[in-house]
Design a protein around this motif. Structure first.
Motif, short mmCIF file in Angstrom:
data_model
loop_
_atom_site.label_atom_id
_atom_site.label_comp_id
_atom_site.label_asym_id
_atom_site.label_seq_id
_atom_site.Cartn_x
_atom_site.Cartn_y
_atom_site.Cartn_z
N GLY A 68 38.23 25.07 35.37
CA GLY A 68 38.18 25.80 36.64
C GLY A 68 39.50 26.44 37.03
O GLY A 68 39.63 27.00 38.13
N LEU A 69 40.47 26.38 36.15
CA LEU A 69 41.81 26.87 36.51
C LEU A 69 41.84 28.40 36.64
O LEU A 69 41.35 29.12 35.78
N ILE A 70 42.42 28.85 37.73
CA ILE A 70 42.58 30.30 37.97
C ILE A 70 44.08 30.58 38.01
O ILE A 70 44.84 29.84 38.64
N ARG A 71 44.46 31.65 37.33
CA ARG A 71 45.86 32.06 37.42
C ARG A 71 45.92 33.22 38.41
O ARG A 71 45.29 34.25 38.20
N LEU A 72 46.65 32.99 39.47
CA LEU A 72 46.77 33.99 40.53
C LEU A 72 48.19 34.54 40.50
O LEU A 72 49.15 33.79 40.64
N GLY A 126 34.54 23.50 39.20
CA GLY A 126 34.78 23.97 37.83
C GLY A 126 34.58 25.45 37.60
O GLY A 126 34.71 26.28 38.51
N ARG A 127 34.23 25.76 36.35
CA ARG A 127 34.19 27.13 35.84
C ARG A 127 33.33 28.07 36.70
O ARG A 127 33.75 29.18 37.06
N GLU A 128 32.11 27.58 37.04
CA GLU A 128 31.16 28.45 37.73
C GLU A 128 31.71 28.94 39.09
O GLU A 128 31.66 30.12 39.42
N ARG A 129 32.27 28.02 39.84
CA ARG A 129 32.80 28.39 41.16
C ARG A 129 34.08 29.23 41.03
O ARG A 129 34.34 30.11 41.86
N ALA A 130 34.84 28.94 39.99
CA ALA A 130 36.06 29.73 39.77
C ALA A 130 35.69 31.18 39.53
O ALA A 130 36.30 32.10 40.10
N VAL A 131 34.68 31.39 38.71
CA VAL A 131 34.24 32.75 38.39
C VAL A 131 33.68 33.42 39.66
O VAL A 131 33.94 34.60 39.92
N ARG A 132 32.93 32.65 40.48
CA ARG A 132 32.37 33.20 41.70
C ARG A 132 33.49 33.65 42.65
O ARG A 132 33.43 34.72 43.26
N PHE A 133 34.52 32.84 42.75
CA PHE A 133 35.68 33.19 43.59
C PHE A 133 36.32 34.49 43.09
O PHE A 133 36.57 35.42 43.87
N MET A 134 36.53 34.55 41.79
CA MET A 134 37.22 35.71 41.23
C MET A 134 36.41 36.98 41.46
O MET A 134 36.95 38.04 41.79
N ASP A 135 35.09 36.88 41.29
CA ASP A 135 34.25 38.07 41.45
C ASP A 135 34.13 38.50 42.91
O ASP A 135 33.77 39.65 43.18
N ALA A 136 34.43 37.59 43.84
CA ALA A 136 34.32 37.93 45.27
C ALA A 136 35.60 38.59 45.81
O ALA A 136 35.60 39.12 46.92
N LYS A 177 38.23 23.61 49.59
CA LYS A 177 37.54 23.96 48.35
C LYS A 177 38.47 23.94 47.13
O LYS A 177 38.05 24.14 46.00
N VAL A 178 39.76 23.76 47.39
CA VAL A 178 40.73 23.80 46.29
C VAL A 178 41.04 22.38 45.83
O VAL A 178 41.40 21.52 46.64
N GLU A 179 40.89 22.19 44.51
CA GLU A 179 41.09 20.85 43.94
C GLU A 179 42.59 20.53 43.80
O GLU A 179 43.05 19.48 44.18
N PHE A 180 43.30 21.49 43.22
CA PHE A 180 44.77 21.32 43.11
C PHE A 180 45.43 22.69 43.00
O PHE A 180 44.79 23.68 42.64
N VAL A 181 46.71 22.70 43.31
CA VAL A 181 47.52 23.93 43.21
C VAL A 181 48.75 23.60 42.38
O VAL A 181 49.39 22.57 42.61
N LYS A 182 49.06 24.47 41.43
CA LYS A 182 50.28 24.28 40.65
C LYS A 182 51.25 25.39 40.99
O LYS A 182 51.03 26.55 40.62
N GLN A 193 33.05 32.47 49.79
CA GLN A 193 31.89 32.80 48.96
C GLN A 193 31.79 31.95 47.70
O GLN A 193 30.78 32.00 47.01
N ALA A 194 32.84 31.21 47.38
CA ALA A 194 32.86 30.45 46.10
C ALA A 194 31.93 29.23 46.16
O ALA A 194 31.75 28.66 47.21
#
Ligand code: PLP
Length: 421
Positions: A396-400, A345-355, A308-313, A420-421
């Motif tokens: 869709g970028l998430i900073r972890l 993108g954005r929608e799934r990123a937000v879903r991941f974060m909220d889960a 499910k991950v497009e890229f990792v930096k 869940q994303a």
């Protein structure tokens, strides 16, 4: 002393019968026996504290510690990282001046340089830090006063080629200012690669516990300010009855001016309590950075294999575009901060974060507790899509920001949220 020892012992050495822990000097002012002595303090002819906007004993100890950690001649704590950047720039730039900055920097710094300072007549040219030397050389002007970049850029997680930019800056007679917030002096000491001034948001790893907002400016003492380009440092300061900083303070000219002129006038001073809390964080910084890096390497490797991950930096991930550079500048690790994008993108990123249940969704980074942020909707919200792209931020970028929890618990939380994303 090695950095682990410096973190514990630099800056404060108790005398016989004095407190073992750094005392909090919660006092705005300090008493002296004579008016003459106070006059000498005002003339900068005697050492001592007179008013905590300019200096304070607790703050002073922490400044000495950070100067030692970075290998500089002096440091100035500020009320925030933003204040550190502002004072670092204003110390050598006035209306009509120009600076060059990497486009890959923290959104707050971008706003400061692109909007607010521009309003005050200081112009900034942003550059893609991967551009060749000729393209960068072409941006220098007679009124250019400094070059600015971040060791590990927030949130693009690119690695700045400090040595190359130091050479470019010096060839053009200006200093290189580096924001070393994410790396900390444990992972990278920019002065060793030619940087002249280092700044930090001490709010991040240096404190590490999310208990104080603060910043610091550190002066390497290595830049030669005596060229005509920096009259504020070489000519008499009329607000300080004729002090000429390079003449009177030598290698500490820049940091002395920042304190006695700009901190005096702008008042972005730290509190003694804030400095005390920062010092507690600094004492364990090397231990924490080691674990942040180890945990982040494991998480980055896990994410990079997830469908499910497009890229990792993450610069220490084999195959990352900055891997080689990270081996040079960040041999011990690339901090705990990872950026990654979820497919969709954005929608799934937000879903991941909220889960997420263990990791918290906060406007913060570089904390002992794992946390996440969606830069496009938070810290970098003011940027246009083009500016976001230049800063390396996709929708869709998430900073972890990987914390110090047990690796199994962090992995489990991420795995269930990705499901869940
Ligand atoms: N520099 C970097 C790299 C940052 O991440 C931040 C804040 O996130 C700052 C500077 C600004 O620091 P502060 O929030 O302490 O003002």
């Amino acid at each position: 002393m090695k950095i682990e020892t410096q973190c514990l012992h630099e800056g404060y050495e108790p005398g016989n019968g004095e407190p073992r822990a750094l005392p909090i000097y919660q006092s705005t002012t300090f008493t002296y026996d004579s008016t003459e002595h106070i006059g000498k303090l005002f003339d900068l002819a005697a050492e001592g504290h007179m008013y905590s906007r300019i200096s304070n004993p607790t703050v002073d100890c922490v400044e000495r510690k950070i100067a030692a950690l970075e290998g500089g001649v002096g440091a100035l704590l500020t009320s925030s990282g933003q204040a550190a950047t502002l004072i670092a720039v204003l110390n050598i730039c006035s209306a009509g001046d120009h600076i060059i900055a990497s486009s890959s920097i923290y959104g707050g710094t971008f706003n400061l340089l692109d909007v607010t300072l521009r309003r005050y007549g200081i112009e900034c040219s942003f550059i893609d830090p991967e551009n060749g030397d000729a393209a960068i050389e072409a941006l220098f002007r007679a009124n250019t006063k400094l070059v600015f970049g971040e060791t590990i850029a927030n949130p693009a997680i690119t690695v700045f080629d400090i040595e190359r930019f130091a050479k470019l800056a010096h060839r053009n007679g200006v200093p290189l200012v580096v924001d070393n917030t994410f790396a900390t002096p444990v992972l990278c000491r920019p002065f060793e690669f030619g940087a002249d001034i280092v700044i930090h948001s001490t709010t991040k790893y240096m404190d590490g516990h999310a208990v104080q907002i603060g910043g610091v400016i550190v002066d390497s003492g290595n830049f030669c300010w005596t060229a005509e380009r920096f009259p504020g440092l070489t000519e008499p300061d009329s607000s300080y009855h004729g002090v000429a900083y390079t003449r009177d303070f030598g290698r500490a000219a820049y940091i002395t001016k920042a304190r006695v002129q700009l901190m005096r006038d702008l008042g972005a001073s730290p509190t003694a309590m804030g400095a005390f809390l920062l010092n507690l964080g600094l004492e364990t910084l090397p231990l924490r950075m080691e674990r942040h890096c180890a945990n982040a390497e494991r998480i980055a490797a896990y994410l990079s294999t997830h469908q499910k991950v497009e890229f990792v930096k993450y610069p220490k991930l084999p195959g990352n575009a900055y891997y080689e550079r990270a081996m040079k500048y960040l041999p011990l690790g690339a901090s705990g901060v990872i950026a990654f994008s979820i497919r969709g993108g954005r929608e799934r990123a937000v879903r991941f974060m909220d889960a997420l249940t263990l990791a918290s969704n906060v406007v913060h980074v570089a904390d002992i507790r794992t946390c996440v942020l969606h830069p496009a909707s938070a810290t970098h919200r003011q940027m246009t899509d083009a500016q976001l792209e230049a800063a390396g931020i996709t929708p869709g970028l998430i900073r972890l920001s990987v914390g110090l929890e047990h690796i199994d618990d962090i992995l489990a939380d991420i795995a269930q949220a990705l499901e869940q994303a």
